[in-house]
Write a protein that holds these residues in place. Structure first.
Motif, PDB file in Angstrom:
ATOM      1  N   CYS A  43       0.811  -1.225   0.000  1.00 15.04           N
ATOM      2  CA  CYS A  43       0.000   0.000   0.000  1.00 15.04           C
ATOM      3  C   CYS A  43       0.842   1.271   0.000  1.00 15.04           C
ATOM      4  O   CYS A  43       0.307   2.362  -0.105  1.00 15.04           O
ATOM      5  CB  CYS A  43      -0.892   0.033   1.235  1.00 15.04           C
ATOM      6  SG  CYS A  43      -2.001  -1.366   1.374  1.00 15.04           S
ATOM      7  N   HIS A  44       2.141   1.149   0.171  1.00 11.68           N
ATOM      8  CA  HIS A  44       2.969   2.356   0.326  1.00 11.68           C
ATOM      9  C   HIS A  44       4.106   2.434  -0.685  1.00 11.68           C
ATOM     10  O   HIS A  44       5.277   2.524  -0.314  1.00 11.68           O
ATOM     11  CB  HIS A  44       3.529   2.431   1.749  1.00 11.68           C
ATOM     12  CG  HIS A  44       2.482   2.710   2.795  1.00 11.68           C
ATOM     13  ND1 HIS A  44       1.803   3.906   2.882  1.00 11.68           N
ATOM     14  CD2 HIS A  44       2.002   1.936   3.808  1.00 11.68           C
ATOM     15  CE1 HIS A  44       0.957   3.865   3.898  1.00 11.68           C
ATOM     16  NE2 HIS A  44       1.049   2.682   4.474  1.00 11.68           N
ATOM     17  N   GLN A  45       3.779   2.407  -1.939  1.00  9.16           N
ATOM     18  CA  GLN A  45       4.818   2.572  -2.956  1.00  9.16           C
ATOM     19  C   GLN A  45       5.094   4.065  -3.165  1.00  9.16           C
ATOM     20  O   GLN A  45       4.223   4.903  -2.901  1.00  9.16           O
ATOM     21  CB  GLN A  45       4.369   1.974  -4.298  1.00  9.16           C
ATOM     22  CG  GLN A  45       3.960   0.510  -4.238  1.00  9.16           C
ATOM     23  CD  GLN A  45       2.464   0.341  -4.003  1.00  9.16           C
ATOM     24  OE1 GLN A  45       1.791   1.239  -3.525  1.00  9.16           O
ATOM     25  NE2 GLN A  45       1.963  -0.842  -4.330  1.00  9.16           N
ATOM     26  N   GLY A  46       6.282   4.371  -3.636  1.00 12.07           N
ATOM     27  CA  GLY A  46       6.589   5.749  -4.028  1.00 12.07           C
ATOM     28  C   GLY A  46       6.599   6.750  -2.883  1.00 12.07           C
ATOM     29  O   GLY A  46       6.226   7.905  -3.066  1.00 12.07           O
ATOM     30  N   LEU A  47       7.024   6.320  -1.703  1.00 11.74           N
ATOM     31  CA  LEU A  47       7.058   7.238  -0.559  1.00 11.74           C
ATOM     32  C   LEU A  47       8.195   8.248  -0.672  1.00 11.74           C
ATOM     33  O   LEU A  47       8.078   9.380  -0.231  1.00 11.74           O
ATOM     34  CB  LEU A  47       7.272   6.445   0.727  1.00 11.74           C
ATOM     35  CG  LEU A  47       6.046   5.893   1.434  1.00 11.74           C
ATOM     36  CD1 LEU A  47       6.478   5.070   2.630  1.00 11.74           C
ATOM     37  CD2 LEU A  47       5.128   7.022   1.874  1.00 11.74           C
ATOM     38  N   VAL A  48       9.326   7.788  -1.207  1.00 11.34           N
ATOM     39  CA  VAL A  48      10.546   8.605  -1.222  1.00 11.34           C
ATOM     40  C   VAL A  48      10.956   8.934  -2.653  1.00 11.34           C
ATOM     41  O   VAL A  48      11.512   9.984  -2.920  1.00 11.34           O
ATOM     42  CB  VAL A  48      11.688   7.838  -0.507  1.00 11.34           C
ATOM     43  CG1 VAL A  48      13.032   8.508  -0.724  1.00 11.34           C
ATOM     44  CG2 VAL A  48      11.391   7.720   0.987  1.00 11.34           C
TER      45      VAL A  48
END
Ligand code: HEC
Ligand code: HEC
Ligand code: HEC
Ligand code: HEC
Length: 219
Positions: free
Chosen positions: A182-187
């Motif tokens: 659920c947490h792709q592309g955080l950084v």
């Protein structure tokens, strides 16, 4: 007969002064071993710093500004997640695994030297492939590196926003989800067409949950 005599004299006690060599040799080996460990420790430590990663990854222009703009580099708490904290196992728990992983990261130097990624356009061209390798790793290790800092069991769900609370509750109850689902592309910026790449990741790893399907899952 003569043969036997020779062998037995070979195995008789050596001269006393040579016997001293045994503890002495042991001591020298210990000292060499300790020095070796110290050097290895220093190398591992130095190569785990964000500056080391950025030596190669900043000149690609993409990573550094994306990282600096993210909540994991600068935030109200002043707690920063360094590259290695999200990309390498922690020293304490599994240092053998850590050394192995290091060796893989060190292999990065080969395409670097071949000039695989030399400018932002190159980076974009390879981003999907690199993000895919990273996602596969996170799916396979159950987002182990995220858990260096975030522990689901210490999340105060009531204080989270309604979306976060609902999804976290659901993922704990149903199981089978991992943070990266659920947490792709955080950084980092997501690759173009990332959902297609994500589908490939799901197909190539165990489990069958799909991030984009989750929106429907709890409705
Ligand atoms: C010597 C230059 C260099 C250094 C230093 C370096 N990298 Fe890399 N890295 C690369 C290159 C080049 C690639 C692309 C490799 C490929 O596509 O095969 C890469 C790929 C990656 C990937 C994409 C996933 C993968 O396995 O292909 C990650 C994640 C990564 N590096 C993280 C790091 C981290 C974290 C550090 C610091 C601990 C680091 N790198 C240090 C050059 C480097
Ligand atoms: C070194 C510790 C550390 C690691 C490793 C880490 N985080 Fe975080 N994370 C934080 C901190 C500190 C914050 C709070 C930032 C803030 O207040 O904005 C945060 C914030 C977040 C947020 C809130 C949104 C945002 O970007 O501010 C999410 C979602 C999140 N982390 C998920 C993850 C996931 C998924 C991973 C693994 C890929 C991960 N974190 C790895 C420390 C970490
Ligand atoms: C089923 C989907 C799902 C899973 C699995 C999931 N999250 Fe989340 N998470 C969300 C959503 C949706 C939000 C709210 C929007 C956002 O911040 O991205 C959220 C928010 C967060 C936040 C910010 C909370 C706040 O109050 O600001 C953190 C930190 C976080 N997640 C960490 C994690 C970590 C660590 C894991 C793995 C242990 C994880 N999440 C697993 C969906 C999920
Ligand atoms: C909060 C955890 C986190 C931090 C901090 C972080 N990364 Fe990543 N990184 C990821 C995740 C997760 C991916 C997989 C792609 C995605 O979801 O953005 C990734 C992908 C990558 C990739 C593959 C290409 C891409 O753009 O997706 C490289 C290279 C990389 N990271 C290097 C670094 C370097 C260098 C740093 C430090 C400047 C760093 N990362 C900091 C979590 C992190």
């Amino acid at each position: 007969m003569a043969e036997e005599k020779k062998r037995s004299s070979f195995w008789t006690k050596p001269n006393k002064k040579w016997l001293l060599g045994i503890p002495l040799g042991g001591f020298v080996m210990l000292a060499v071993g300790a020095a070796g460990l110290q050097i290895m420790n220093t190398i591992l430590h130095e190569t785990s710093k964000t500056e080391f990663c950025l030596a190669c990854h900043s000149h690609t222009v993409n990573i550094k500004p994306e990282y600096e703009a993210s909540g994991h580099a600068n935030n109200t708490l002043g707690v920063r997640a360094e590259c290695a904290e999200c990309h390498l196992p922690s020293m304490e728990d599994r240092w053998i695994h850590y050394v192995m992983r290091k060796m893989v990261v060190s292999l990065d130097i080969i395409p670097e030297l071949q000039g695989k990624i030399t400018d932002p356009a190159d980076y974009e061209a390879h981003r999907a492939e690199m993000a895919k390798a990273t996602w596969i790793e996170f799916r396979e290790n159950d987002s182990e590196y995220c858990k260096h800092c975030h522990k689901a069991e210490h999340m105060v769900l009531e204080n989270q926003g309604p979306m976060a609370r609902r999804r976290h509750q659901m993922s704990m109850e149903k199981g089978g989800y991992t943070c990266i689902d659920c947490h792709q592309g955080l950084v980092h910026k997501l690759p173009e067409d990332w959902e297609k790449v994500w589908d490939e990741v799901v197909e190539e790893t165990s489990g069958s949950r799909k991030g984009p399907e989750l929106a429907a899952a709890d409705e």
